[in-house]
Design a protein around this motif. Structure first.
Motif, PDB file in Angstrom:
ATOM      1  N   THR A   4       0.821  -1.203   0.000  1.00 55.18           N
ATOM      2  CA  THR A   4       0.000   0.000   0.000  1.00 55.18           C
ATOM      3  C   THR A   4       0.849   1.245   0.000  1.00 55.18           C
ATOM      4  OG1 THR A   4      -1.700  -1.190   1.274  1.00 55.18           O
ATOM      5  CG2 THR A   4      -1.843   1.219   1.228  1.00 55.18           C
ATOM      6  N   LEU A   5       0.563   2.137  -0.932  1.00 54.64           N
ATOM      7  CA  LEU A   5       1.303   3.399  -1.005  1.00 54.64           C
ATOM      8  C   LEU A   5       0.921   4.283   0.176  1.00 54.64           C
ATOM      9  CD1 LEU A   5       3.193   5.250  -2.680  1.00 54.64           C
ATOM     10  CD2 LEU A   5       1.121   6.144  -3.774  1.00 54.64           C
ATOM     11  N   VAL A   6       1.925   4.712   0.936  1.00 51.40           N
ATOM     12  CA  VAL A   6       1.714   5.633   2.048  1.00 51.40           C
ATOM     13  C   VAL A   6       1.793   7.061   1.564  1.00 51.40           C
ATOM     14  CG1 VAL A   6       2.678   6.486   4.231  1.00 51.40           C
ATOM     15  CG2 VAL A   6       2.565   4.027   3.779  1.00 51.40           C
ATOM     16  N   GLY A   7       2.757   7.319   0.689  1.00 54.40           N
ATOM     17  CA  GLY A   7       2.916   8.663   0.172  1.00 54.40           C
ATOM     18  C   GLY A   7       3.995   8.698  -0.874  1.00 54.40           C
ATOM     19  N   SER A   8       3.949   9.688  -1.739  1.00 56.54           N
ATOM     20  CA  SER A   8       4.930   9.842  -2.801  1.00 56.54           C
ATOM     21  C   SER A   8       5.124  11.320  -3.048  1.00 56.54           C
ATOM     22  CB  SER A   8       4.458   9.134  -4.073  1.00 56.54           C
ATOM     23  OG  SER A   8       5.435   9.216  -5.089  1.00 56.54           O
ATOM     24  N   VAL A   9       6.354  11.708  -3.311  1.00 59.06           N
ATOM     25  CA  VAL A   9       6.629  13.102  -3.598  1.00 59.06           C
ATOM     26  C   VAL A   9       7.502  13.189  -4.842  1.00 59.06           C
ATOM     27  CG1 VAL A   9       8.622  13.164  -2.059  1.00 59.06           C
ATOM     28  CG2 VAL A   9       7.487  15.275  -2.677  1.00 59.06           C
ATOM     29  N   THR A  10       7.187  14.115  -5.716  1.00 60.25           N
ATOM     30  CA  THR A  10       7.999  14.409  -6.897  1.00 60.25           C
ATOM     31  C   THR A  10       8.510  15.832  -6.752  1.00 60.25           C
ATOM     32  OG1 THR A  10       6.688  12.910  -8.267  1.00 60.25           O
ATOM     33  CG2 THR A  10       8.030  14.551  -9.398  1.00 60.25           C
ATOM     34  N   THR A 154      13.334  14.255  -8.934  1.00 57.48           N
ATOM     35  CA  THR A 154      13.502  13.253  -7.883  1.00 57.48           C
ATOM     36  C   THR A 154      12.131  12.790  -7.415  1.00 57.48           C
ATOM     37  OG1 THR A 154      15.636  14.058  -7.119  1.00 57.48           O
ATOM     38  CG2 THR A 154      14.282  12.895  -5.517  1.00 57.48           C
ATOM     39  N   ILE A 155      11.962  11.485  -7.317  1.00 55.28           N
ATOM     40  CA  ILE A 155      10.709  10.888  -6.846  1.00 55.28           C
ATOM     41  C   ILE A 155      11.039   9.929  -5.712  1.00 55.28           C
ATOM     42  CG2 ILE A 155       8.696   9.492  -7.453  1.00 55.28           C
ATOM     43  CD1 ILE A 155       9.172  10.274 -10.362  1.00 55.28           C
ATOM     44  N   LEU A 156      10.311  10.046  -4.635  1.00 54.54           N
ATOM     45  CA  LEU A 156      10.478   9.139  -3.503  1.00 54.54           C
ATOM     46  C   LEU A 156       9.104   8.677  -3.043  1.00 54.54           C
ATOM     47  CD1 LEU A 156      13.070   8.188  -1.983  1.00 54.54           C
ATOM     48  CD2 LEU A 156      12.367   9.705  -0.131  1.00 54.54           C
ATOM     49  N   SER A 157       8.952   7.357  -2.844  1.00 51.46           N
ATOM     50  CA  SER A 157       7.669   6.787  -2.440  1.00 51.46           C
ATOM     51  C   SER A 157       7.877   5.825  -1.268  1.00 51.46           C
ATOM     52  CB  SER A 157       7.026   6.032  -3.598  1.00 51.46           C
ATOM     53  OG  SER A 157       6.878   6.861  -4.729  1.00 51.46           O
ATOM     54  N   VAL A 158       6.898   5.782  -0.403  1.00 52.13           N
ATOM     55  CA  VAL A 158       6.938   4.889   0.755  1.00 52.13           C
ATOM     56  C   VAL A 158       5.710   3.992   0.719  1.00 52.13           C
ATOM     57  CG1 VAL A 158       6.932   4.736   3.272  1.00 52.13           C
ATOM     58  CG2 VAL A 158       8.215   6.552   2.144  1.00 52.13           C
ATOM     59  N   TYR A 159       5.936   2.691   0.923  1.00 48.61           N
ATOM     60  CA  TYR A 159       4.859   1.708   0.908  1.00 48.61           C
ATOM     61  C   TYR A 159       4.883   0.919   2.223  1.00 48.61           C
ATOM     62  CZ  TYR A 159       5.124   2.402  -4.161  1.00 48.61           C
ATOM     63  OH  TYR A 159       5.152   2.947  -5.415  1.00 48.61           O
ATOM     64  N   THR A 160       3.726   0.453   2.638  1.00 49.84           N
ATOM     65  CA  THR A 160       3.673  -0.567   3.685  1.00 49.84           C
ATOM     66  C   THR A 160       3.375  -1.902   3.015  1.00 49.84           C
ATOM     67  OG1 THR A 160       1.309  -0.198   4.081  1.00 49.84           O
ATOM     68  CG2 THR A 160       2.855   1.024   5.458  1.00 49.84           C
ATOM     69  N   ILE A 161       3.935  -2.954   3.573  1.00 51.34           N
ATOM     70  CA  ILE A 161       3.630  -4.308   3.138  1.00 51.34           C
ATOM     71  C   ILE A 161       2.969  -5.019   4.306  1.00 51.34           C
ATOM     72  CG2 ILE A 161       4.601  -6.562   2.502  1.00 51.34           C
ATOM     73  CD1 ILE A 161       6.681  -5.156   0.901  1.00 51.34           C
ATOM     74  N   SER A 162       1.854  -5.667   4.031  1.00 48.55           N
ATOM     75  CA  SER A 162       1.141  -6.348   5.105  1.00 48.55           C
ATOM     76  C   SER A 162       0.630  -7.712   4.650  1.00 48.55           C
ATOM     77  CB  SER A 162      -0.015  -5.492   5.588  1.00 48.55           C
ATOM     78  OG  SER A 162      -0.841  -5.131   4.520  1.00 48.55           O
TER      79      SER A 162
END
Lengths: 162, 170
Positions: A4-10, A154-162
């Motif tokens: 699940t995508l938590v957040g992404s920034v470009t 620059t792109i950075l994304s954070v995901y959770t895995i469950s």
């Protein structure tokens, strides 16, 4: 949904001094950070801050510079290297960071893999295994490019895995 | 909504010290998936040394060829092996009241294919070294079980250790 995508920034034309994700929900098992990254300088060491702190890390890093393989123990929160304005504007580095059991009371295991694209035909891979000796649930992640800035694209994304 | 491609298939969170962890019936549990990813946070109950081998095998049979590299904070090394019945992974123990587990990830490719040997990418850390390695399991049969156990006969995998098995759809 397991990932699940938590957040992404470009990062836009003005650049960004920091990339931080806060209020990460404690509903997953692991965290994954994926990035396509470029800084205002080259050979920039990237470090990780969790819950606003650069403390309580230990690490073992491996970097192949095209000729030799070297091992490092510092910075203790080192997770990779980024390229920058010394190369063409379409050359970015990439990074993946896995953090296991981020919402438990155990110390956290972290694996980072990074490809630092420096020269036109060369990419220097690095691998970093870290331990964050802290029992707190991780609720924020920050990737720090020393005292440099993140550049447009620059792109950075954070995901959770469950 | 896109089809999920990275699914949790099975998990084990140890409530007490346990000698072995097994994922079985993968032909059913992981039907329809192409690759498996096993993510572990594990520590041994041993106290005689800082690390102890956590052994992994497929179907309790076959043999592995391996190439791996290790590094600490100042040096690197590499090794190869052939014919071992298990993959060795040196995880942290409970020596000196240590409570930090080792973090291991295994990526197992084409686990159900019957026309090829199976390959594995593995990465983990111990108290002294970080490791990555590539392995070839010399069997064409599908992987139906993944088995983990600590090498010592009087030691266990400690309570609180976690094992999550994910499937990746082709």
């Amino acid at each position: 949904m397991p990932m699940t995508l938590v957040g992404s920034v470009t990062v836009g034309a003005g650049g960004a001094s920091s990339l931080e994700f806060s209020n990460i929900p404690a509903t997953g098992t692991d965290l994954v950070v994926l990035g396509s990254i470029r800084c205002s300088s080259w050979g920039v060491n990237l470090t990780l801050e969790l819950n606003g702190s650069a403390s309580n890390f230990s690490s073992k890093g491996l970097l192949y510079n095209g000729t030799t393989i070297n091992a490092y123990g510092s910075p203790s929160n080192w997770v990779g290297v980024a390229n920058g304005t010394n190369r063409a504007t379409n050359v970015f580095s990439n990074i993946r960071i896995d953090i296991a059991n981020y919402a438990t009371t155990q110390n956290k295991g972290i694996q980072a893999s990074n490809a630092y694209a420096d020269f036109q035909t060369t990419s220097y891979p690095s691998f970093h295994n870290l331990v964050w000796s802290n029992s707190a649930t991780i609720n924020s992640i920050k990737l720090v490019p020393e005292d440099k800035t993140w550049l447009e694209g620059t792109i950075l994304s954070v995901y959770t895995i469950s | 909504m896109p089809t999920p491609t990275y699914d949790l298939l099975a998990s084990t969170v140890l409530g007490s010290n346990t000698a072995t962890v097994n994922f079985t019936n993968l032909g059913t549990v992981a039907a329809g998936y192409r690759d498996l990813v096993l993510v572990c946070m594990a520590r041994s109950s041993g106290t005689s040394s800082g690390n102890e081998a956590l052994l992994l095998d497929f179907n309790s049979t076959g043999a592995f060829d391996a190439t791996s590299s290790a590094w600490d904070t100042s040096s690197t090394s590499s090794q190869t092996s052939s014919g071992s019945s298990k993959i060795e992974n040196y995880i942290r123990t409970s020596q000196s009241s240590n409570t930090t587990p080792s973090f291991l990830i295994f990526h197992i490719f084409d686990f159900a294919q019957t026309n090829k040997h199976k390959t594995v990418l593995r990465r983990y850390d111990s108290s002294t070294y970080s490791w990555w390695g590539v392995f070839r399991w010399n069997q064409t049969s599908a992987i139906t079980s993944i088995n983990l156990d600590v090498e010592g006969t009087s030691t266990d995998i400690v309570a609180g250790s976690t094992f999550y098995l994910y499937g990746i759809v082709s």
